[in-house]
Enzyme design. Structure first.
Site, PDB file in Angstrom:
ATOM      1  N   PRO A 161       0.776  -1.157  -0.056  1.00 35.64           N
ATOM      2  CA  PRO A 161      -0.112   0.192   0.081  1.00 35.64           C
ATOM      3  C   PRO A 161       0.988   1.361   0.029  1.00 35.64           C
ATOM      4  O   PRO A 161       1.804   1.303   0.486  1.00 35.64           O
ATOM      5  CB  PRO A 161      -0.899  -0.181   1.074  1.00 35.64           C
ATOM      6  CG  PRO A 161      -0.203  -1.175   2.126  1.00 35.64           C
ATOM      7  CD  PRO A 161       0.341  -2.020   1.151  1.00 35.64           C
ATOM      8  N   ASN A 162       0.280   2.181  -0.759  1.00 35.63           N
ATOM      9  CA  ASN A 162       0.814   3.682  -0.813  1.00 35.63           C
ATOM     10  C   ASN A 162       2.032   3.792  -1.683  1.00 35.63           C
ATOM     11  O   ASN A 162       2.725   4.623  -1.894  1.00 35.63           O
ATOM     12  CB  ASN A 162       1.192   4.182   0.460  1.00 35.63           C
ATOM     13  CG  ASN A 162      -0.221   4.289   1.202  1.00 35.63           C
ATOM     14  OD1 ASN A 162      -1.480   4.974   0.512  1.00 35.63           O
ATOM     15  ND2 ASN A 162      -0.369   3.875   2.449  1.00 35.63           N
ATOM     16  N   ARG A 176       5.293  11.024  -2.431  1.00 37.62           N
ATOM     17  CA  ARG A 176       4.868  10.632  -1.135  1.00 37.62           C
ATOM     18  C   ARG A 176       6.243  11.051   0.022  1.00 37.62           C
ATOM     19  O   ARG A 176       6.798  10.358  -0.322  1.00 37.62           O
ATOM     20  CB  ARG A 176       4.271   9.547  -0.917  1.00 37.62           C
ATOM     21  CG  ARG A 176       4.041   8.711   0.521  1.00 37.62           C
ATOM     22  CD  ARG A 176       3.941   7.124   0.265  1.00 37.62           C
ATOM     23  NE  ARG A 176       3.770   6.790   1.694  1.00 37.62           N
ATOM     24  CZ  ARG A 176       4.133   5.649   2.277  1.00 37.62           C
ATOM     25  NH1 ARG A 176       4.553   4.779   1.391  1.00 37.62           N
ATOM     26  NH2 ARG A 176       3.784   5.188   3.362  1.00 37.62           N
ATOM     27  N   TYR A 223      11.048   8.628   1.568  1.00 36.82           N
ATOM     28  CA  TYR A 223      11.000   7.330   0.694  1.00 36.82           C
ATOM     29  C   TYR A 223      11.732   7.764  -0.662  1.00 36.82           C
ATOM     30  O   TYR A 223      11.965   7.030  -1.631  1.00 36.82           O
ATOM     31  CB  TYR A 223       9.573   7.159   0.362  1.00 36.82           C
ATOM     32  CG  TYR A 223       8.952   6.568   1.514  1.00 36.82           C
ATOM     33  CD1 TYR A 223       9.437   5.518   2.416  1.00 36.82           C
ATOM     34  CD2 TYR A 223       7.798   7.545   2.149  1.00 36.82           C
ATOM     35  CE1 TYR A 223       8.726   5.097   3.527  1.00 36.82           C
ATOM     36  CE2 TYR A 223       7.146   6.906   3.489  1.00 36.82           C
ATOM     37  CZ  TYR A 223       7.583   5.846   3.941  1.00 36.82           C
ATOM     38  OH  TYR A 223       7.016   5.320   5.168  1.00 36.82           O
ATOM     39  N   ASN A 244       8.254  -5.531  -0.656  1.00 41.66           N
ATOM     40  CA  ASN A 244       7.710  -4.326   0.457  1.00 41.66           C
ATOM     41  C   ASN A 244       6.451  -4.221   1.003  1.00 41.66           C
ATOM     42  O   ASN A 244       5.690  -3.600   0.034  1.00 41.66           O
ATOM     43  CB  ASN A 244       8.444  -3.002  -0.414  1.00 41.66           C
ATOM     44  CG  ASN A 244       8.291  -1.694   0.727  1.00 41.66           C
ATOM     45  OD1 ASN A 244       7.607  -1.891   1.643  1.00 41.66           O
ATOM     46  ND2 ASN A 244       9.006  -0.814   0.531  1.00 41.66           N
ATOM     47  N   ALA A 301       2.905  -0.505   4.982  1.00 41.39           N
ATOM     48  CA  ALA A 301       2.331  -0.595   6.366  1.00 41.39           C
ATOM     49  C   ALA A 301       1.652  -2.028   6.765  1.00 41.39           C
ATOM     50  O   ALA A 301       1.707  -2.169   8.089  1.00 41.39           O
ATOM     51  CB  ALA A 301       1.292   0.498   6.581  1.00 41.39           C
ATOM     52  N   HIS A 351       3.585  -4.405   9.441  1.00 39.63           N
ATOM     53  CA  HIS A 351       3.471  -4.073  11.044  1.00 39.63           C
ATOM     54  C   HIS A 351       2.065  -4.442  11.451  1.00 39.63           C
ATOM     55  O   HIS A 351       1.645  -4.577  12.577  1.00 39.63           O
ATOM     56  CB  HIS A 351       3.714  -2.478  11.413  1.00 39.63           C
ATOM     57  CG  HIS A 351       4.764  -1.887  10.712  1.00 39.63           C
ATOM     58  ND1 HIS A 351       6.025  -2.129  10.970  1.00 39.63           N
ATOM     59  CD2 HIS A 351       4.740  -0.697   9.795  1.00 39.63           C
ATOM     60  CE1 HIS A 351       6.826  -1.574  10.019  1.00 39.63           C
ATOM     61  NE2 HIS A 351       5.927  -0.816   9.443  1.00 39.63           N
ATOM     62  N   ASP A 395       1.341 -15.360   7.107  1.00 43.36           N
ATOM     63  CA  ASP A 395       0.989 -16.791   6.870  1.00 43.36           C
ATOM     64  C   ASP A 395       1.280 -17.210   5.405  1.00 43.36           C
ATOM     65  O   ASP A 395       1.614 -18.298   5.104  1.00 43.36           O
ATOM     66  CB  ASP A 395      -0.508 -17.008   7.168  1.00 43.36           C
ATOM     67  CG  ASP A 395      -0.661 -17.061   8.801  1.00 43.36           C
ATOM     68  OD1 ASP A 395       0.187 -16.883   9.273  1.00 43.36           O
ATOM     69  OD2 ASP A 395      -1.877 -17.034   8.967  1.00 43.36           O
ATOM     70  N   GLU A 448      12.157  -8.996   2.540  1.00 44.48           N
ATOM     71  CA  GLU A 448      11.473  -7.937   3.104  1.00 44.48           C
ATOM     72  C   GLU A 448      12.295  -6.681   2.701  1.00 44.48           C
ATOM     73  O   GLU A 448      13.611  -6.648   3.250  1.00 44.48           O
ATOM     74  CB  GLU A 448      11.124  -8.106   4.412  1.00 44.48           C
ATOM     75  CG  GLU A 448      10.325  -7.004   4.967  1.00 44.48           C
ATOM     76  CD  GLU A 448       9.902  -7.181   6.496  1.00 44.48           C
ATOM     77  OE1 GLU A 448       9.865  -8.448   6.850  1.00 44.48           O
ATOM     78  OE2 GLU A 448       9.706  -6.079   7.075  1.00 44.48           O
ATOM     79  N   HIS A 508      12.367  -2.307   2.940  1.00 41.38           N
ATOM     80  CA  HIS A 508      11.880  -1.160   3.206  1.00 41.38           C
ATOM     81  C   HIS A 508      12.820   0.021   2.836  1.00 41.38           C
ATOM     82  O   HIS A 508      14.095  -0.076   2.923  1.00 41.38           O
ATOM     83  CB  HIS A 508      11.868  -1.066   4.745  1.00 41.38           C
ATOM     84  CG  HIS A 508      10.792  -2.178   5.219  1.00 41.38           C
ATOM     85  ND1 HIS A 508       9.560  -2.098   4.969  1.00 41.38           N
ATOM     86  CD2 HIS A 508      11.126  -3.321   5.867  1.00 41.38           C
ATOM     87  CE1 HIS A 508       8.799  -3.024   5.712  1.00 41.38           C
ATOM     88  NE2 HIS A 508       9.712  -3.962   6.254  1.00 41.38           N
ATOM     89  N   SER A 518      12.899   3.206   3.922  1.00 43.72           N
ATOM     90  CA  SER A 518      13.360   3.817   5.560  1.00 43.72           C
ATOM     91  C   SER A 518      13.743   2.774   6.188  1.00 43.72           C
ATOM     92  O   SER A 518      13.510   1.333   6.003  1.00 43.72           O
ATOM     93  CB  SER A 518      12.033   4.548   5.711  1.00 43.72           C
ATOM     94  OG  SER A 518      11.136   3.653   6.189  1.00 43.72           O
ATOM     95  N   ARG A 528      12.520   5.034  13.181  1.00 42.24           N
ATOM     96  CA  ARG A 528      10.999   5.770  12.976  1.00 42.24           C
ATOM     97  C   ARG A 528      10.266   5.367  14.298  1.00 42.24           C
ATOM     98  O   ARG A 528      10.613   4.926  15.369  1.00 42.24           O
ATOM     99  CB  ARG A 528      10.588   5.319  11.765  1.00 42.24           C
ATOM    100  CG  ARG A 528      11.291   5.505  10.550  1.00 42.24           C
ATOM    101  CD  ARG A 528      10.691   5.553   9.248  1.00 42.24           C
ATOM    102  NE  ARG A 528       9.630   6.274   9.185  1.00 42.24           N
ATOM    103  CZ  ARG A 528       8.578   6.001   8.091  1.00 42.24           C
ATOM    104  NH1 ARG A 528       8.677   5.087   7.312  1.00 42.24           N
ATOM    105  NH2 ARG A 528       7.673   6.821   8.007  1.00 42.24           N
ATOM    106  N   ARG A 566       6.608   1.048  13.983  1.00 40.68           N
ATOM    107  CA  ARG A 566       7.170   0.298  12.665  1.00 40.68           C
ATOM    108  C   ARG A 566       8.355  -0.382  13.051  1.00 40.68           C
ATOM    109  O   ARG A 566       8.989  -1.241  12.389  1.00 40.68           O
ATOM    110  CB  ARG A 566       7.800   1.603  11.769  1.00 40.68           C
ATOM    111  CG  ARG A 566       6.769   2.651  11.278  1.00 40.68           C
ATOM    112  CD  ARG A 566       7.101   3.316  10.402  1.00 40.68           C
ATOM    113  NE  ARG A 566       6.386   4.588  10.469  1.00 40.68           N
ATOM    114  CZ  ARG A 566       5.561   4.881   9.339  1.00 40.68           C
ATOM    115  NH1 ARG A 566       4.996   3.712   8.491  1.00 40.68           N
ATOM    116  NH2 ARG A 566       4.540   5.872   9.400  1.00 40.68           N
TER     117      ARG A 566
HETATM  118  C1  DQA Z   1       8.034   1.150   4.422  1.00 42.01           C
HETATM  119  C2  DQA Z   1       7.742   1.426   5.635  1.00 42.01           C
HETATM  120  C3  DQA Z   1       6.654   1.285   6.271  1.00 42.01           C
HETATM  121  O1  DQA Z   1       6.608   1.382   7.760  1.00 42.01           O
HETATM  122  C4  DQA Z   1       5.501   2.240   5.809  1.00 42.01           C
HETATM  123  O2  DQA Z   1       4.213   2.231   6.353  1.00 42.01           O
HETATM  124  C5  DQA Z   1       5.691   2.189   4.345  1.00 42.01           C
HETATM  125  C6  DQA Z   1       6.840   2.264   3.760  1.00 42.01           C
HETATM  126  C7  DQA Z   1       9.300   1.626   3.540  1.00 42.01           C
HETATM  127  O3  DQA Z   1       9.545   1.125   2.227  1.00 42.01           O
HETATM  128  O4  DQA Z   1      10.003   2.183   4.312  1.00 42.01           O
HETATM  129  O5  DQA Z   1       4.628   2.354   3.535  1.00 42.01           O
HETATM  130  O6  DQA Z   1       7.694  -0.232   4.099  1.00 42.01           O
END
Ligand code: DQA
Length: 143
Positions: A11-12, A19, A24, A74, A77, A80, A87, A98, A100, A102, A107, A111
């Site tokens: 997401p996002n 953003r 990021y 990635n 959110a 978390h 699963d 995984e 990320h 950031s 943070r 997170r």
């Molecule tokens: C993220 C870190 C997450 O905490 C956050 O919700 C994101 C981006 C990152 O790439 O740093 O959406 O996954």
């Protein structure tokens, strides 16, 4: 033999570049795709982004069923919050890294915990878009 790697974003991350650029970076998801394709010309890279948890679960299953060699994921959110994604990663044999952008440990406290980290092969956090490159490199190297 060339590898098939899925770059999966949650997401996002479709808003990458616009953003919170201080957090990021300024590179869009489209540009990240172009860059990675250029960096791994001999690797079959598949890109998928979704803002929906169930879609991401489906993609993880599909990657497994279609015999992909690895997944750079990635989860945004959902990292978390999502037992369903944990699963799904646990259910498949495809190695998942995984990623990320950031450093989630530098943070907010909420997170610092990842539901997915214990079931992934590894985690890369805080290296910006280079994290995707490193994840693909590792997945290409692993037998
Ligand atoms: C993220 C870190 C997450 O905490 C956050 O919700 C994101 C981006 C990152 O790439 O740093 O959406 O996954």
């Amino acid at each position: 033999m060339h590898k098939k790697i899925l770059i999966l974003n949650g997401p996002n991350l479709n808003l990458l570049g616009e953003r919170e650029p201080g957090q990021y970076g300024e590179i869009s998801l489209e540009q990240l795709e172009v860059d990675l394709r250029g960096e791994f010309p001999d690797t079959e890279l598949l890109f998928y982004q979704s803002n929906h948890e169930g879609d991401l679960v489906d993609r993880l299953h599909e990657a497994h069923r279609s015999g992909m060699d690895g997944i750079a994921f990635n989860p945004g959110a959902y990292t978390h919050t999502s037992v369903a994604l944990r699963d799904a990663v646990k259910a498949i044999t495809t190695p998942v890294i995984e990623v990320h952008l950031s450093n989630i440990y530098a943070r907010e406290a909420f997170r610092h915990f990842s539901y997915l980290a214990p079931v992934c092969r590894g985690q890369i956090s805080g290296l910006g878009i280079t994290g995707y490159n490193l994840a693909v490199r590792w997945l290409c190297l692993s037998p």
